[in-house]
Motif scaffolding. Structure first.
Motif, mmCIF file in Angstrom:
data_model
loop_
_atom_site.group_PDB
_atom_site.id
_atom_site.type_symbol
_atom_site.label_atom_id
_atom_site.label_comp_id
_atom_site.label_asym_id
_atom_site.label_seq_id
_atom_site.Cartn_x
_atom_site.Cartn_y
_atom_site.Cartn_z
ATOM 1 N N LEU A 148 95.655 53.249 1.797
ATOM 2 C CA LEU A 148 96.485 53.630 0.782
ATOM 3 C C LEU A 148 97.275 52.375 0.093
ATOM 4 C CD1 LEU A 148 97.026 57.398 1.530
ATOM 5 C CD2 LEU A 148 95.567 56.442 -0.161
ATOM 6 N N GLY A 149 98.111 51.824 1.254
ATOM 7 C CA GLY A 149 99.142 50.958 0.837
ATOM 8 C C GLY A 149 100.270 51.714 0.273
ATOM 9 N N PRO A 150 100.992 50.923 -0.622
ATOM 10 C CA PRO A 150 101.936 51.521 -1.384
ATOM 11 C C PRO A 150 101.505 52.413 -2.571
ATOM 12 C CG PRO A 150 101.929 49.242 -2.026
ATOM 13 C CD PRO A 150 100.826 49.325 -0.990
ATOM 14 N N TRP A 151 101.205 53.781 -2.099
ATOM 15 C CA TRP A 151 100.321 54.379 -3.158
ATOM 16 C C TRP A 151 101.526 55.205 -4.189
ATOM 17 C CZ3 TRP A 151 101.671 59.601 -3.114
ATOM 18 C CH2 TRP A 151 102.153 60.230 -1.852
ATOM 19 N N ASN A 152 102.727 55.233 -3.695
ATOM 20 C CA ASN A 152 103.520 56.264 -4.596
ATOM 21 C C ASN A 152 104.465 55.285 -5.076
ATOM 22 O OD1 ASN A 152 105.244 58.160 -5.534
ATOM 23 N ND2 ASN A 152 105.566 59.292 -3.383
ATOM 24 N N SER A 153 104.270 55.343 -6.567
ATOM 25 C CA SER A 153 105.160 54.423 -7.516
ATOM 26 C C SER A 153 106.331 55.261 -7.801
ATOM 27 C CB SER A 153 104.235 53.926 -8.525
ATOM 28 O OG SER A 153 103.795 54.904 -9.443
ATOM 29 N N GLY A 154 106.290 56.533 -7.768
ATOM 30 C CA GLY A 154 107.249 57.328 -8.463
ATOM 31 C C GLY A 154 107.343 57.634 -9.923
ATOM 32 N N THR A 155 106.062 57.121 -10.336
ATOM 33 C CA THR A 155 106.153 57.311 -12.005
ATOM 34 C C THR A 155 105.430 58.625 -12.228
ATOM 35 O OG1 THR A 155 104.038 56.112 -11.971
ATOM 36 C CG2 THR A 155 106.140 54.733 -12.348
ATOM 37 N N GLY A 156 104.996 59.557 -11.548
ATOM 38 C CA GLY A 156 104.334 60.786 -11.645
ATOM 39 C C GLY A 156 104.416 61.725 -10.470
ATOM 40 N N PRO A 157 103.881 62.730 -10.569
ATOM 41 C CA PRO A 157 103.772 63.618 -9.417
ATOM 42 C C PRO A 157 103.090 62.987 -8.448
ATOM 43 C CG PRO A 157 102.962 64.590 -11.430
ATOM 44 C CD PRO A 157 103.374 63.341 -11.873
ATOM 45 N N ALA A 158 103.720 63.170 -7.087
ATOM 46 C CA ALA A 158 103.067 62.341 -6.247
ATOM 47 C C ALA A 158 101.827 62.899 -5.661
ATOM 48 C CB ALA A 158 104.172 62.666 -4.836
ATOM 49 N N TYR A 159 101.474 64.062 -5.949
ATOM 50 C CA TYR A 159 100.012 64.456 -5.404
ATOM 51 C C TYR A 159 99.156 64.025 -6.144
ATOM 52 C CZ TYR A 159 99.049 67.528 -9.443
ATOM 53 O OH TYR A 159 99.081 68.005 -10.779
ATOM 54 N N ARG A 160 99.580 63.795 -7.730
ATOM 55 C CA ARG A 160 98.371 63.168 -8.544
ATOM 56 C C ARG A 160 98.060 61.550 -8.085
ATOM 57 N NH1 ARG A 160 100.091 63.798 -14.649
ATOM 58 N NH2 ARG A 160 99.395 65.994 -14.008
ATOM 59 N N GLU A 161 99.427 60.898 -7.837
ATOM 60 C CA GLU A 161 99.311 59.516 -7.486
ATOM 61 C C GLU A 161 98.350 59.351 -6.313
ATOM 62 O OE1 GLU A 161 102.252 56.561 -7.917
ATOM 63 O OE2 GLU A 161 103.272 57.939 -8.932
ATOM 64 N N LEU A 162 98.698 60.292 -5.085
ATOM 65 C CA LEU A 162 97.744 60.246 -4.013
ATOM 66 C C LEU A 162 96.240 60.351 -4.134
ATOM 67 C CD1 LEU A 162 97.535 60.148 -0.836
ATOM 68 C CD2 LEU A 162 98.285 62.480 -0.827
ATOM 69 N N ALA A 163 96.212 61.402 -5.128
ATOM 70 C CA ALA A 163 94.640 61.659 -5.459
ATOM 71 C C ALA A 163 93.999 60.470 -6.233
ATOM 72 C CB ALA A 163 94.580 62.878 -6.085
ATOM 73 N N ASP A 164 94.651 59.944 -7.087
ATOM 74 C CA ASP A 164 94.103 58.779 -7.930
ATOM 75 C C ASP A 164 93.805 57.706 -6.974
ATOM 76 O OD1 ASP A 164 94.348 60.120 -10.269
ATOM 77 O OD2 ASP A 164 96.223 59.288 -10.795
ATOM 78 N N THR A 211 97.956 69.051 0.085
ATOM 79 C CA THR A 211 97.140 70.128 -0.534
ATOM 80 C C THR A 211 96.646 70.041 -1.875
ATOM 81 O OG1 THR A 211 98.214 71.576 1.260
ATOM 82 C CG2 THR A 211 96.967 72.560 -0.626
ATOM 83 N N ALA A 212 97.850 69.688 -2.733
ATOM 84 C CA ALA A 212 97.425 69.428 -4.133
ATOM 85 C C ALA A 212 96.686 68.271 -4.342
ATOM 86 C CB ALA A 212 98.662 69.496 -5.021
ATOM 87 N N ALA A 213 96.897 67.404 -3.743
ATOM 88 C CA ALA A 213 95.961 66.078 -4.054
ATOM 89 C C ALA A 213 94.428 66.319 -3.569
ATOM 90 C CB ALA A 213 96.554 64.847 -3.224
ATOM 91 N N TYR A 214 94.313 66.965 -2.553
ATOM 92 C CA TYR A 214 92.870 67.420 -1.769
ATOM 93 C C TYR A 214 92.277 68.377 -2.744
ATOM 94 C CZ TYR A 214 93.233 65.006 2.494
ATOM 95 O OH TYR A 214 93.179 64.316 3.725
ATOM 96 N N ALA A 215 93.109 69.235 -3.638
ATOM 97 C CA ALA A 215 92.517 70.044 -4.597
ATOM 98 C C ALA A 215 92.087 69.634 -5.862
ATOM 99 C CB ALA A 215 93.676 71.251 -4.913
ATOM 100 N N SER A 216 92.815 68.351 -6.014
ATOM 101 C CA SER A 216 92.444 67.630 -7.310
ATOM 102 C C SER A 216 91.203 66.852 -6.841
ATOM 103 C CB SER A 216 93.572 66.629 -7.650
ATOM 104 O OG SER A 216 93.429 65.984 -8.928
ATOM 105 N N LEU A 217 90.942 66.245 -5.844
ATOM 106 C CA LEU A 217 89.848 65.649 -5.581
ATOM 107 C C LEU A 217 88.630 66.541 -5.649
ATOM 108 C CD1 LEU A 217 91.112 63.327 -2.757
ATOM 109 C CD2 LEU A 217 90.547 62.642 -4.950
ATOM 110 N N ARG A 218 88.814 67.815 -5.023
ATOM 111 C CA ARG A 218 87.766 68.686 -5.018
ATOM 112 C C ARG A 218 87.189 69.171 -6.580
ATOM 113 N NH1 ARG A 218 90.689 70.826 -0.359
ATOM 114 N NH2 ARG A 218 89.070 70.347 1.677
#
Length: 493
Positions: free
Chosen positions: A14-30, A65-72
């Motif tokens: 993942l590296g530095p995945w959380n830029s803080g520009t949007g919801p954390a779950y969405r950035e993680l899923a992306d 949980t929200a990131a995994y749900a988005s990926l599903r």
């Protein structure tokens, strides 16, 4: 044994995945989705549990949980009661991944594959050369004089004419891989050869390891056989052998399809030390290596390597004259053990009963005299490669390119994920492209574009100026990147 990814291993990817520009779950899923599309997280790999990942990343359980749900929801993660989700790709439509939303009613005049770009477009979808005209013509003239001696026979031969098989065998022997004619079967091109190999050695749902990116028509052949491609991404410096070895152990693929010589599309060449290591790993795992060597003779920088078959008795090699002489010849071959060749010949009879005799007679002359057209051809390709690299540096300086040591094309890294958008806009600027995702699985390689240097310098200049104009249009209207998500289906070579 199914592959699994630990929370620590995923964190490193993942590296530095959380830029803080949007919801954390969405950035993680992306970021996870892009890792899957790029092949850095293989398909059918179990992701870490929500509990372990939130602990490792120091985020809330709700975020994971929200990131995994988005990926599903997007189709990138399987769901199962009480089990860890496994990576997958969304179902593909005829135009691309279903996640892109409603599909257009038509892809326009470029939707149907064809040999010639319509409307006089400069065609960059094909990485192929015109014929070595005089050389090919002389070979057919010689074949015509030899044909009468064969006319009393039936004309059917599943293995191919002996003079051609002998000429191909002699080529392998000269390259350091002793070969007899009985180890050669002539086919109607490399694609025909691959189809025979898959049909003989793999069953429906069997796994076949592939490089990621890979040759599109090889991926098509695997899917057509109802087999499951297992993509393994390249490392920065070339083949990721640890990842390939792990995939062989964990996924147990029946076959591994590779292009070790001036890989299509990246242009990379595998060193002999890696070939030896890979052959050993495949033998230990019971995986048959299938080496596509159609570009091997297009060695622009004189790098010496041994054919992959020189490192393992179970390696199956594919070759053809389509890149070195002319695609219209439709003459290829398979090199394998004699027992394997007999299996291929038996399977072939369900497809055809042998190749055309005239073409094989001519091909025997071309293989025996391969050195005749190659020096001039290689010199032309070196000039074109230099021209294209210079044009890209001048007009598209944000594109990243590693000059290939051979082959026919450059694999460009784009400044943004705009490959499909460029492909859709390209005809407006007089060119035809093959989008980067065509070389991958599940929509990967939107940041890449293959550009052949098979065209003369003036056409290459026209093409690069057109690419510059198309990118300028995208830069001026970023919203086009989101709307132009469906690339037209074009033929690729």
């Amino acid at each position: 044994m199914a592959a699994a990814l630990s929370a620590l291993a995923l964190s490193r990817l993942l590296g530095p995945w959380n830029s803080g520009t949007g919801p954390a779950y969405r950035e993680l899923a992306d970021v996870v989705r892009l890792l899957i599309l790029d092949g850095r997280i293989p398909l059918d790999t179990a992701l870490p549990s929500e509990r372990s990942l939130c602990s490792t990343l120091a985020v809330s359980r709700t975020t994971v949980t929200a990131a995994y749900a988005s990926l599903r929801d997007q189709g990138f993660l399987s769901s199962g009661q009480g089990s860890r989700g496994k990576t997958r790709i969304p179902e593909l439509t005829p135009f691309g991944p279903a996640l892109f939303g409603p599909q257009p009613p038509s892809a326009g005049p470029l939707a149907a594959p064809g040999l010639t770009a319509p409307g006089g477009l400069v065609d960059l979808a094909y990485s192929a050369l015109p014929a070595s005209g005089e050389v090919v013509h002389r070979a057919f003239a010689a074949a015509l004089t030899e044909l009468p001696a064969l006319l009393p026979g039936f004309g059917y031969d599943a293995l191919g004419l002996l003079p051609l098989r002998q000429a191909v065998a002699d080529r392998y022997s000269a390259a350091g891989v002793p070969t007899q004619p009985g180890q050669i079967m002539v086919t109607s091109g490399a694609q025909h050869a691959l189809t025979i190999i898959i049909r003989t050695l793999a069953d429906r749902q069997d796994r076949i390891l592939v490089e990621h990116p890979s040759y599109p028509h090889a991926l098509d052949a695997i899917r057509s056989a109802k087999c499951r491609p297992v993509p393994v991404a390249f490392a920065e410096s070339g083949w990721d052998l640890p990842a390939m070895e792990a995939a062989m152990v964990q996924q147990q693929p029946k076959l591994a399809y590779l292009v070790p010589d001036f890989h299509n599309p990246t242009g990379m060449i595998m060193p002999d030390a890696q070939r030896r290591r890979l052959a050993r790993a495949a033998a230990a795992a019971g995986t048959v290596l299938v080496a596509d060597e159609t570009l091997r003779h297009l060695n622009l920088d004189g790098i010496a390597t041994t054919p992959l078959a020189g490192f393992g008795s179970t390696v199956v090699s594919i070759g053809s004259l389509s890149k070195s002489h002319w695609g219209g010849l439709r003459t290829g071959w398979i090199r394998a053990s004699e027992s394997m060749i007999q299996r291929f010949a038996a399977a072939r009879t369900t497809l055809d009963l042998g190749g055309p005799v005239m073409e094989q007679l001519a091909a025997a002359h071309l293989v025996r005299a391969l050195e005749e057209p190659l020096p001039a051809l290689l010199q032309t390709l070196r000039r074109n490669r230099s021209t294209l690299l210079g044009l890209l540096a001048e007009h598209l300086p944000t594109w990243q390119v590693t000059p290939p040591a051979g082959g026919l094309s450059l694999w460009c890294r784009l400044p943004a994920p705009i490959s499909t958008a460029l492909t859709v806009l390209a005809p407006d600027y007089g060119i035809r492209l093959a989008a980067g995702p065509r070389f991958g699985i599940g929509g990967a390689f939107e940041r890449n574009l293959r550009l052949p240097f098979t065209l003369p310098p003036d056409k290459l200049e026209t093409a690069v100026l057109a690419l510059r104009a198309a990118q300028d249009r995208l830069d001026a209207a970023p919203q086009l990147r989101r709307s132009l998500t469906q690339a037209p289906a074009v033929a690729i070579a």
